[in-house]
Write a protein that holds these residues in place. Structure first.
Motif, short mmCIF file in Angstrom:
data_model
loop_
_atom_site.label_atom_id
_atom_site.label_comp_id
_atom_site.label_asym_id
_atom_site.label_seq_id
_atom_site.Cartn_x
_atom_site.Cartn_y
_atom_site.Cartn_z
N LYS A 16 0.83 -1.21 0.00
CA LYS A 16 0.00 0.00 0.00
C LYS A 16 0.86 1.26 0.00
CE LYS A 16 -4.16 -1.77 2.26
NZ LYS A 16 -5.04 -1.65 3.45
N GLN A 17 2.02 1.18 0.69
CA GLN A 17 2.83 2.37 0.87
C GLN A 17 4.03 2.44 -0.06
OE1 GLN A 17 2.06 0.05 3.21
NE2 GLN A 17 1.84 0.94 5.25
N SER A 18 4.56 1.29 -0.53
CA SER A 18 5.87 1.28 -1.16
C SER A 18 5.94 0.32 -2.34
CB SER A 18 6.95 0.89 -0.13
OG SER A 18 6.84 1.65 1.05
N LEU A 19 7.04 0.44 -3.08
CA LEU A 19 7.37 -0.49 -4.16
C LEU A 19 8.76 -1.04 -3.89
CD1 LEU A 19 6.60 -1.71 -6.94
CD2 LEU A 19 7.73 0.27 -7.99
N PHE A 20 8.87 -2.38 -3.81
CA PHE A 20 10.13 -3.03 -3.49
C PHE A 20 10.61 -3.87 -4.67
CE2 PHE A 20 8.04 -2.47 0.62
CZ PHE A 20 9.07 -1.93 1.39
N LEU A 21 11.92 -3.94 -4.83
CA LEU A 21 12.55 -4.82 -5.79
C LEU A 21 13.45 -5.78 -5.02
CD1 LEU A 21 13.21 -5.64 -8.73
CD2 LEU A 21 15.01 -3.90 -8.71
N CYS A 22 13.14 -7.07 -5.10
CA CYS A 22 13.92 -8.11 -4.43
C CYS A 22 14.77 -8.82 -5.47
CB CYS A 22 13.01 -9.11 -3.73
SG CYS A 22 11.74 -8.38 -2.67
N ILE A 23 16.08 -8.89 -5.24
CA ILE A 23 17.01 -9.43 -6.24
C ILE A 23 17.81 -10.57 -5.62
CG2 ILE A 23 18.86 -8.86 -7.86
CD1 ILE A 23 18.05 -5.86 -7.30
N SER A 24 17.70 -11.74 -6.19
CA SER A 24 18.47 -12.89 -5.71
C SER A 24 19.78 -12.98 -6.49
CB SER A 24 17.66 -14.18 -5.91
OG SER A 24 18.43 -15.31 -5.56
N MET A 25 20.88 -12.88 -5.76
CA MET A 25 22.22 -12.97 -6.32
C MET A 25 22.83 -14.32 -5.91
SD MET A 25 22.19 -9.90 -7.64
CE MET A 25 23.78 -9.14 -7.91
N LYS A 27 25.06 -15.21 -3.75
CA LYS A 27 25.26 -15.43 -2.32
C LYS A 27 24.45 -14.47 -1.44
CE LYS A 27 29.92 -17.31 -2.80
NZ LYS A 27 31.35 -17.19 -2.38
N THR A 28 23.71 -13.57 -2.05
CA THR A 28 22.94 -12.60 -1.27
C THR A 28 21.58 -12.35 -1.92
OG1 THR A 28 23.86 -10.72 -2.49
CG2 THR A 28 25.01 -11.38 -0.46
N VAL A 29 20.69 -11.77 -1.12
CA VAL A 29 19.43 -11.22 -1.63
C VAL A 29 19.45 -9.73 -1.32
CG1 VAL A 29 16.93 -11.13 -1.32
CG2 VAL A 29 18.09 -13.33 -1.47
N PHE A 42 15.29 3.24 -7.66
CA PHE A 42 15.36 2.29 -6.57
C PHE A 42 16.64 2.52 -5.78
CE2 PHE A 42 12.35 -0.18 -9.18
CZ PHE A 42 11.46 -0.57 -8.20
N MET A 43 16.50 2.48 -4.44
CA MET A 43 17.66 2.66 -3.57
C MET A 43 17.78 1.44 -2.66
SD MET A 43 17.29 6.74 -2.68
CE MET A 43 18.98 6.90 -2.14
N LYS A 44 19.03 1.01 -2.41
CA LYS A 44 19.26 -0.20 -1.63
C LYS A 44 18.79 -0.02 -0.21
CE LYS A 44 23.05 -2.54 -2.29
NZ LYS A 44 24.47 -3.02 -2.21
N LEU A 45 18.02 -1.02 0.26
CA LEU A 45 17.52 -1.02 1.62
C LEU A 45 18.31 -1.98 2.51
CD1 LEU A 45 15.22 0.08 3.47
CD2 LEU A 45 13.87 -1.90 2.78
N LYS A 46 18.63 -3.16 1.94
CA LYS A 46 19.30 -4.17 2.75
C LYS A 46 19.89 -5.26 1.87
CE LYS A 46 18.43 -6.66 7.10
NZ LYS A 46 19.23 -5.74 7.92
N ASP A 47 21.04 -5.81 2.31
CA ASP A 47 21.63 -7.02 1.73
C ASP A 47 21.52 -8.15 2.74
OD1 ASP A 47 22.47 -6.29 -0.84
OD2 ASP A 47 24.28 -5.35 -0.08
N ILE A 48 21.04 -9.31 2.29
CA ILE A 48 20.90 -10.46 3.18
C ILE A 48 21.73 -11.60 2.62
CG2 ILE A 48 19.29 -12.14 4.16
CD1 ILE A 48 17.11 -10.00 3.84
#
Length: 216
Positions: A16-25, A27-29, A42-48
């Motif tokens: 409702k509030q945002s648009l996210f892009l999730c990228i699987s690499m 060794k990371t997401v 798009f701006m990076k929020l977090k690396d997992i």
């Protein structure tokens, strides 16, 4: 975008509030969030860091701004809580992983997330992580979606059930002619309409058709 170099799988999720892009690499997401004007990017929020390759990535954002990521891992679904910096492998009360089946999709319905597995769905309120209820499908699920914030779409090879997520009752059934349509798949859902891809076979010739299903 340089952050997408090496991408193996991605998911674009609108809340409702945002648009996210999730990228699987490899060794990371990487989780990125759309920044509106004046940035318009798009701006990076977090690396997992992960040791598995997800094929399901979904974001949920509560009305108070709490953000959670859901990914499939080793036959289950894992939740990453960004605010509390916690990780949880979701479990269904009284059901084993074998009874649930393989994870299919996580669908956000307002303040709820429905984690759809092959045989059942796990309904989780965003604000109460331990309070979970179960939905059961009539047929093994192959795809899932939603119509508005009240109905979950449970799709199988030849049948699509539209289920009220609050009561668990089926409100609409779409069933194909098995002698004509061999496989159903989801293209998208918008408002009260489903757009399905139907694989047909007639006289040995395979074709595809788009079917529109409207919930009245």
């Amino acid at each position: 975008m340089k952050e997408t170099k090496g991408c193996e799988f991605y998911s674009l999720v609108r809340t409702k509030q945002s648009l996210f892009l999730c990228i699987s690499m490899p060794k990371t997401v990487t989780i990125m969030k759309w920044a509106p004007h004046p940035f318009n990017k798009f701006m990076k929020l977090k690396d997992i860091h992960v040791d598995f390759k997800p094929t399901l990535m979904n974001m949920a954002e509560s009305d108070t701004g709490e953000v959670r990521l859901f990914m499939d891992t080793h036959g289950g679904i894992r939740m990453y809580d960004f605010q509390n910096a916690t990780i949880e492998d979701l479990q269904a009360p009284s059901l084993t992983q074998e009874q649930l089946g393989k994870p299919v999709q996580s669908v956000t319905l307002g303040e709820y997330v429905v984690h759809c597995f092959e045989n059942s769905g796990l309904v989780q309120p965003l604000g109460f992580q331990d309070k979970k209820t179960i939905l059961t499908w009539r047929h093994p699920m192959t795809f899932a979606s939603k119509i508005s914030d009240d109905y979950i779409v449970a799709g199988s090879q030849s049948v699509v059930d539209v289920i009220n997520s609050h009561t668990g009752k089926i409100v609409h059934v779409f069933e194909t002619k098995k002698d004509k349509i061999k496989q159903l798949g989801l293209l998208t859902s918008r408002d009260s309409t489903l757009y399905l891809l139907a694989e047909e076979e007639r006289d040995g010739v395979k074709t595809c058709a788009i079917i529109l299903v409207e919930l009245q």
